[in-house]
Design a protein around this motif. Sequence first.
Motif, PDB file in Angstrom:
ATOM      1  N   UNK A 155       0.846  -1.196   0.000  1.00  0.00           N
ATOM      2  CA  UNK A 155       0.000   0.000   0.000  1.00  0.00           C
ATOM      3  C   UNK A 155       0.882   1.248   0.000  1.00  0.00           C
ATOM      4  N   UNK A 156       0.382   2.313  -0.606  1.00  0.00           N
ATOM      5  CA  UNK A 156       1.072   3.599  -0.542  1.00  0.00           C
ATOM      6  C   UNK A 156       1.033   4.119   0.889  1.00  0.00           C
ATOM      7  N   UNK A 190      -3.446   3.370  -0.489  1.00  0.00           N
ATOM      8  CA  UNK A 190      -3.928   2.961  -1.814  1.00  0.00           C
ATOM      9  C   UNK A 190      -3.153   1.724  -2.253  1.00  0.00           C
ATOM     10  N   UNK A 191      -3.837   0.690  -2.754  1.00  0.00           N
ATOM     11  CA  UNK A 191      -3.126  -0.525  -3.199  1.00  0.00           C
ATOM     12  C   UNK A 191      -2.171  -0.225  -4.355  1.00  0.00           C
ATOM     13  N   UNK A 192      -1.004  -0.825  -4.302  1.00  0.00           N
ATOM     14  CA  UNK A 192      -0.027  -0.719  -5.386  1.00  0.00           C
ATOM     15  C   UNK A 192      -0.179  -1.963  -6.248  1.00  0.00           C
ATOM     16  N   UNK A 206       7.994  -5.539  -3.539  1.00  0.00           N
ATOM     17  CA  UNK A 206       7.262  -4.735  -4.527  1.00  0.00           C
ATOM     18  C   UNK A 206       7.248  -3.266  -4.109  1.00  0.00           C
ATOM     19  N   UNK A 207       7.024  -3.030  -2.843  1.00  0.00           N
ATOM     20  CA  UNK A 207       7.003  -1.661  -2.337  1.00  0.00           C
ATOM     21  C   UNK A 207       8.373  -1.001  -2.487  1.00  0.00           C
ATOM     22  N   UNK A 243       8.938   5.621  -3.813  1.00  0.00           N
ATOM     23  CA  UNK A 243       8.024   6.767  -3.739  1.00  0.00           C
ATOM     24  C   UNK A 243       7.646   7.275  -5.135  1.00  0.00           C
ATOM     25  N   UNK A 244       8.012   6.533  -6.178  1.00  0.00           N
ATOM     26  CA  UNK A 244       7.764   6.994  -7.546  1.00  0.00           C
ATOM     27  C   UNK A 244       6.279   7.188  -7.837  1.00  0.00           C
ATOM     28  N   UNK A 245       5.424   6.471  -7.114  1.00  0.00           N
ATOM     29  CA  UNK A 245       3.987   6.626  -7.354  1.00  0.00           C
ATOM     30  C   UNK A 245       3.502   8.046  -7.066  1.00  0.00           C
ATOM     31  N   UNK A 246       4.241   8.795  -6.260  1.00  0.00           N
ATOM     32  CA  UNK A 246       3.836  10.171  -5.962  1.00  0.00           C
ATOM     33  C   UNK A 246       3.878  11.056  -7.208  1.00  0.00           C
TER      34      UNK A 246
END
Length: 125
Positions: free
Chosen positions: A34-35, A39-41, A59-60, A65-68
């Motif tokens: 999760x972020x 939020x699910x990754x 996976x995390x 932090x690229x999902x930001x």
Amino acid sequence: MTNSSYADSWVPVHRDDGELIGFVAQDATGWRPLTVFGHPIAAARGQESALDRDSAEDRLHAVGMSYLAEKWEVRDGADWISAQLVEASPAGVTVQLVDFFDHADRYGERQRLTAPVEEDRLRLA
């Protein structure tokens, strides 16, 4: 972490420098990354959806932090509106609307979403 009951079962995951990059949480199918705002990754291509804890943490770390910086869409009624993340924490996320085509009148508007932020409210574009 947070003081919310949903987060009691979330396990924090940190980078080597101590920065919180997200959480892993166990559900009926296994562990999921999760972020920082819950939020699910998504699973990596070719990866099974059910993960063990180590794989979820891996996976995390791979995503970091690229999902930001990704392009996101926030749900507003029946519409999905392009948005950027401007602030994220275990308590929630603030998004800024950036859709200047279909929602030009709302461009720049900010919305605060309280964690956990599920895929029916916020999604990758």
